[in-house]
Motif scaffolding. Structure first.
Motif, PDB file in Angstrom:
ATOM      1  N   GLY A  82      83.773 -34.314 -39.246  1.00 49.74           N
ATOM      2  CA  GLY A  82      82.651 -33.691 -38.563  1.00 49.74           C
ATOM      3  C   GLY A  82      81.864 -34.678 -37.730  1.00 49.74           C
ATOM      4  N   LEU A  83      80.703 -34.231 -37.285  1.00 49.57           N
ATOM      5  CA  LEU A  83      79.837 -35.046 -36.437  1.00 49.57           C
ATOM      6  C   LEU A  83      79.383 -36.285 -37.195  1.00 49.57           C
ATOM      7  CD1 LEU A  83      78.197 -35.430 -33.821  1.00 49.57           C
ATOM      8  CD2 LEU A  83      76.403 -34.022 -34.862  1.00 49.57           C
ATOM      9  N   HIS A  84      79.716 -37.445 -36.673  1.00 52.62           N
ATOM     10  CA  HIS A  84      79.386 -38.705 -37.333  1.00 52.62           C
ATOM     11  C   HIS A  84      78.132 -39.340 -36.757  1.00 52.62           C
ATOM     12  CE1 HIS A  84      79.731 -43.119 -38.023  1.00 52.62           C
ATOM     13  NE2 HIS A  84      80.147 -42.732 -39.208  1.00 52.62           N
ATOM     14  N   HIS A  85      78.029 -39.362 -35.423  1.00 51.83           N
ATOM     15  CA  HIS A  85      76.828 -39.944 -34.819  1.00 51.83           C
ATOM     16  C   HIS A  85      76.644 -39.479 -33.387  1.00 51.83           C
ATOM     17  CE1 HIS A  85      79.859 -43.013 -33.472  1.00 51.83           C
ATOM     18  NE2 HIS A  85      79.113 -43.015 -32.373  1.00 51.83           N
ATOM     19  N   LEU A  86      75.418 -39.590 -32.937  1.00 54.24           N
ATOM     20  CA  LEU A  86      75.086 -39.502 -31.527  1.00 54.24           C
ATOM     21  C   LEU A  86      74.672 -40.893 -31.071  1.00 54.24           C
ATOM     22  CD1 LEU A  86      72.854 -36.290 -31.356  1.00 54.24           C
ATOM     23  CD2 LEU A  86      75.335 -36.456 -31.032  1.00 54.24           C
ATOM     24  N   GLN A  87      75.085 -41.266 -29.878  1.00 55.29           N
ATOM     25  CA  GLN A  87      74.591 -42.522 -29.320  1.00 55.29           C
ATOM     26  C   GLN A  87      73.525 -42.210 -28.285  1.00 55.29           C
ATOM     27  OE1 GLN A  87      75.944 -46.702 -27.158  1.00 55.29           O
ATOM     28  NE2 GLN A  87      77.486 -45.390 -28.097  1.00 55.29           N
ATOM     29  N   LEU A  88      72.394 -42.897 -28.420  1.00 58.41           N
ATOM     30  CA  LEU A  88      71.288 -42.737 -27.488  1.00 58.41           C
ATOM     31  C   LEU A  88      71.208 -43.967 -26.594  1.00 58.41           C
ATOM     32  CD1 LEU A  88      68.490 -41.369 -29.871  1.00 58.41           C
ATOM     33  CD2 LEU A  88      70.376 -40.141 -28.799  1.00 58.41           C
ATOM     34  N   HIS A  89      71.017 -43.733 -25.319  1.00 58.68           N
ATOM     35  CA  HIS A  89      70.872 -44.870 -24.407  1.00 58.68           C
ATOM     36  C   HIS A  89      69.575 -45.617 -24.688  1.00 58.68           C
ATOM     37  CE1 HIS A  89      71.077 -47.284 -20.769  1.00 58.68           C
ATOM     38  NE2 HIS A  89      69.796 -47.012 -20.593  1.00 58.68           N
ATOM     39  N   GLY A 109      66.638 -42.958 -24.481  1.00 66.44           N
ATOM     40  CA  GLY A 109      66.780 -41.879 -25.450  1.00 66.44           C
ATOM     41  C   GLY A 109      67.736 -40.775 -25.062  1.00 66.44           C
ATOM     42  N   VAL A 110      68.316 -40.824 -23.856  1.00 66.62           N
ATOM     43  CA  VAL A 110      69.287 -39.813 -23.452  1.00 66.62           C
ATOM     44  C   VAL A 110      70.538 -39.941 -24.310  1.00 66.62           C
ATOM     45  CG1 VAL A 110      70.917 -39.217 -21.599  1.00 66.62           C
ATOM     46  CG2 VAL A 110      68.503 -39.485 -21.088  1.00 66.62           C
ATOM     47  N   ILE A 111      71.082 -38.812 -24.740  1.00 65.37           N
ATOM     48  CA  ILE A 111      72.325 -38.812 -25.513  1.00 65.37           C
ATOM     49  C   ILE A 111      73.487 -39.101 -24.569  1.00 65.37           C
ATOM     50  CG2 ILE A 111      73.899 -37.463 -26.959  1.00 65.37           C
ATOM     51  CD1 ILE A 111      71.423 -35.769 -27.758  1.00 65.37           C
ATOM     52  N   SER A 170      61.001 -41.192 -33.360  1.00 67.17           N
ATOM     53  CA  SER A 170      61.643 -40.587 -32.211  1.00 67.17           C
ATOM     54  C   SER A 170      61.640 -41.523 -31.015  1.00 67.17           C
ATOM     55  CB  SER A 170      60.918 -39.287 -31.831  1.00 67.17           C
ATOM     56  OG  SER A 170      60.920 -38.385 -32.913  1.00 67.17           O
ATOM     57  N   PRO A 171      62.767 -41.619 -30.293  1.00 67.12           N
ATOM     58  CA  PRO A 171      62.803 -42.441 -29.085  1.00 67.12           C
ATOM     59  C   PRO A 171      62.028 -41.768 -27.983  1.00 67.12           C
ATOM     60  CG  PRO A 171      64.842 -41.229 -29.308  1.00 67.12           C
ATOM     61  CD  PRO A 171      64.041 -40.955 -30.556  1.00 67.12           C
ATOM     62  N   PRO A 172      61.644 -42.502 -26.931  1.00 67.07           N
ATOM     63  CA  PRO A 172      61.000 -41.874 -25.786  1.00 67.07           C
ATOM     64  C   PRO A 172      61.885 -40.775 -25.229  1.00 67.07           C
ATOM     65  CG  PRO A 172      60.885 -44.258 -25.626  1.00 67.07           C
ATOM     66  CD  PRO A 172      61.796 -43.954 -26.770  1.00 67.07           C
ATOM     67  N   ARG A 173      61.273 -39.661 -24.841  1.00 66.20           N
ATOM     68  CA  ARG A 173      62.037 -38.517 -24.377  1.00 66.20           C
ATOM     69  C   ARG A 173      61.641 -38.152 -22.961  1.00 66.20           C
ATOM     70  NH1 ARG A 173      61.255 -34.809 -29.806  1.00 66.20           N
ATOM     71  NH2 ARG A 173      62.602 -36.016 -31.163  1.00 66.20           N
ATOM     72  N   CYS A 174      62.569 -37.505 -22.231  1.00 65.81           N
ATOM     73  CA  CYS A 174      62.240 -36.972 -20.927  1.00 65.81           C
ATOM     74  C   CYS A 174      61.222 -35.854 -21.111  1.00 65.81           C
ATOM     75  CB  CYS A 174      63.494 -36.435 -20.241  1.00 65.81           C
ATOM     76  SG  CYS A 174      64.781 -37.678 -20.018  1.00 65.81           S
ATOM     77  N   SER A 175      60.319 -35.717 -20.166  1.00 67.24           N
ATOM     78  CA  SER A 175      59.203 -34.804 -20.343  1.00 67.24           C
ATOM     79  C   SER A 175      59.595 -33.344 -20.222  1.00 67.24           C
ATOM     80  CB  SER A 175      58.105 -35.124 -19.317  1.00 67.24           C
ATOM     81  OG  SER A 175      58.629 -35.020 -18.000  1.00 67.24           O
ATOM     82  N   ASN A 176      60.690 -33.030 -19.543  1.00 75.42           N
ATOM     83  CA  ASN A 176      61.097 -31.642 -19.417  1.00 75.42           C
ATOM     84  C   ASN A 176      62.598 -31.578 -19.179  1.00 75.42           C
ATOM     85  OD1 ASN A 176      61.612 -31.863 -16.497  1.00 75.42           O
ATOM     86  ND2 ASN A 176      59.374 -32.096 -16.362  1.00 75.42           N
ATOM     87  N   ARG A 177      63.137 -30.348 -19.231  1.00 75.78           N
ATOM     88  CA  ARG A 177      64.584 -30.180 -19.135  1.00 75.78           C
ATOM     89  C   ARG A 177      65.131 -30.622 -17.783  1.00 75.78           C
ATOM     90  NH1 ARG A 177      66.910 -24.608 -21.271  1.00 75.78           N
ATOM     91  NH2 ARG A 177      65.922 -25.521 -23.099  1.00 75.78           N
ATOM     92  N   ALA A 178      64.379 -30.346 -16.713  1.00 76.85           N
ATOM     93  CA  ALA A 178      64.850 -30.749 -15.388  1.00 76.85           C
ATOM     94  C   ALA A 178      64.957 -32.260 -15.285  1.00 76.85           C
ATOM     95  CB  ALA A 178      63.904 -30.210 -14.316  1.00 76.85           C
ATOM     96  N   GLU A 179      63.969 -32.972 -15.839  1.00 71.62           N
ATOM     97  CA  GLU A 179      64.014 -34.431 -15.811  1.00 71.62           C
ATOM     98  C   GLU A 179      65.186 -34.939 -16.624  1.00 71.62           C
ATOM     99  OE1 GLU A 179      61.354 -38.248 -17.293  1.00 71.62           O
ATOM    100  OE2 GLU A 179      60.400 -36.277 -17.089  1.00 71.62           O
ATOM    101  N   TYR A 180      65.463 -34.287 -17.766  1.00 75.26           N
ATOM    102  CA  TYR A 180      66.594 -34.690 -18.602  1.00 75.26           C
ATOM    103  C   TYR A 180      67.898 -34.513 -17.840  1.00 75.26           C
ATOM    104  CZ  TYR A 180      69.739 -34.957 -22.596  1.00 75.26           C
ATOM    105  OH  TYR A 180      70.734 -35.316 -23.446  1.00 75.26           O
ATOM    106  N   SER A 181      68.047 -33.374 -17.154  1.00 72.38           N
ATOM    107  CA  SER A 181      69.273 -33.120 -16.401  1.00 72.38           C
ATOM    108  C   SER A 181      69.442 -34.128 -15.286  1.00 72.38           C
ATOM    109  CB  SER A 181      69.241 -31.695 -15.832  1.00 72.38           C
ATOM    110  OG  SER A 181      69.216 -30.738 -16.870  1.00 72.38           O
ATOM    111  N   MET A 231      70.695 -37.421 -16.639  1.00 74.08           N
ATOM    112  CA  MET A 231      72.085 -37.443 -17.067  1.00 74.08           C
ATOM    113  C   MET A 231      73.062 -37.391 -15.897  1.00 74.08           C
ATOM    114  SD  MET A 231      72.742 -37.621 -20.322  1.00 74.08           S
ATOM    115  CE  MET A 231      74.329 -36.805 -20.472  1.00 74.08           C
ATOM    116  N   ALA A 232      72.750 -36.587 -14.886  1.00 73.74           N
ATOM    117  CA  ALA A 232      73.727 -36.242 -13.857  1.00 73.74           C
ATOM    118  C   ALA A 232      74.201 -37.467 -13.084  1.00 73.74           C
ATOM    119  CB  ALA A 232      73.123 -35.228 -12.900  1.00 73.74           C
ATOM    120  N   GLY A 233      75.531 -37.655 -13.085  1.00 70.24           N
ATOM    121  CA  GLY A 233      76.128 -38.667 -12.244  1.00 70.24           C
ATOM    122  C   GLY A 233      75.954 -40.097 -12.697  1.00 70.24           C
TER     123      GLY A 233
END
Length: 206
Positions: free
Chosen positions: A116-123, A33-35, A6-17, A20-22
């Motif tokens: 169908g869904l072929h891939h997700l790209q992660l930063h 790891g952001v999509i 698993s890639p490094p992930r944001c610790s919570n949903r607010a951090e993930y948002s 991503m934003a902007g």
């Protein structure tokens, strides 16, 4: 998936948002790891664009017909694909229709699994390091392409674990700036001309 995969992930949903934003595609401020892209393989690109624009509200989509040169399953491959790139909110949507040439990662998936869904790209800041983490967990790199115009793109084989591939890439500023224009065009889009010409670099070879 195993923890080491698993890639490094944001610790919570607010951090993930917030991550991503902007932020545009390829922006180094993106969290690891952001999509940043959701991609689908299709048999009819025009039909797929019509669905995504009219039904989902994504678009407009910018189309390109490319000759893709890659190392696919350890062998050189040259193949023709048509793709369309657009946005839905801040998410990039990529639609890919394989056309002709050598066996490639898109045609193989389409033949075996259908549309169908072929891939997700992660930063990631380092595609090779990201791929190495997955390789250590048994998910090797199945396809890699690289050029001066388009940068580097590689796909990790997570079909058994996820049902789709993961993509990691590094791109020149000309590409990331162009894709940011697509995102801004989506933000002001009125629904007209859902399929448009893609203005690629001088050589249409990836």
């Amino acid at each position: 998936m195993a923890g080491s995969m698993s890639p490094p992930r944001c610790s919570n949903r607010a951090e993930y948002s917030d991550a991503m934003a902007g932020l545009s595609f390829g922006d180094p401020r993106q969290a690891e790891g952001v999509i940043v892209q959701t991609a689908f393989v299709v048999r009819d690109l025009a039909k797929a664009v019509q669905h995504w624009s009219a039904t989902v509200g994504a678009g407009p989509f910018f189309r390109a017909d490319l000759c893709v040169r890659s190392i696919f399953r350890g062998r050189p491959a040259t193949s023709d694909v048509s793709l369309a790139v657009g946005y839905h909110g801040d998410m990039m949507i990529e639609l890919v229709q394989p056309r002709s040439g050598d066996r490639n990662i898109y045609a193989e998936y389409l033949d075996a699994r259908g549309e169908g869904l072929h891939h997700l790209q992660l930063h990631t800041a380092d595609p090779d390091a990201a791929a190495a983490r997955y390789a250590a967990a048994g998910c090797g790199t199945v396809s890699r392409s690289e050029s001066a115009d388009f940068g580097c793109s590689l796909f990790v084989d997570t079909l058994d674990q996820l049902g789709y591939y993961l993509e990691f890439g590094a791109y020149p500023t000309a590409i990331t700036d162009l894709v940011e224009e697509f995102r801004q065009t989506h933000a002001a889009w009125n629904g007209s001309r859902p399929m448009r010409a893609y203005p690629p670099p001088a050589r249409k070879t990836l």
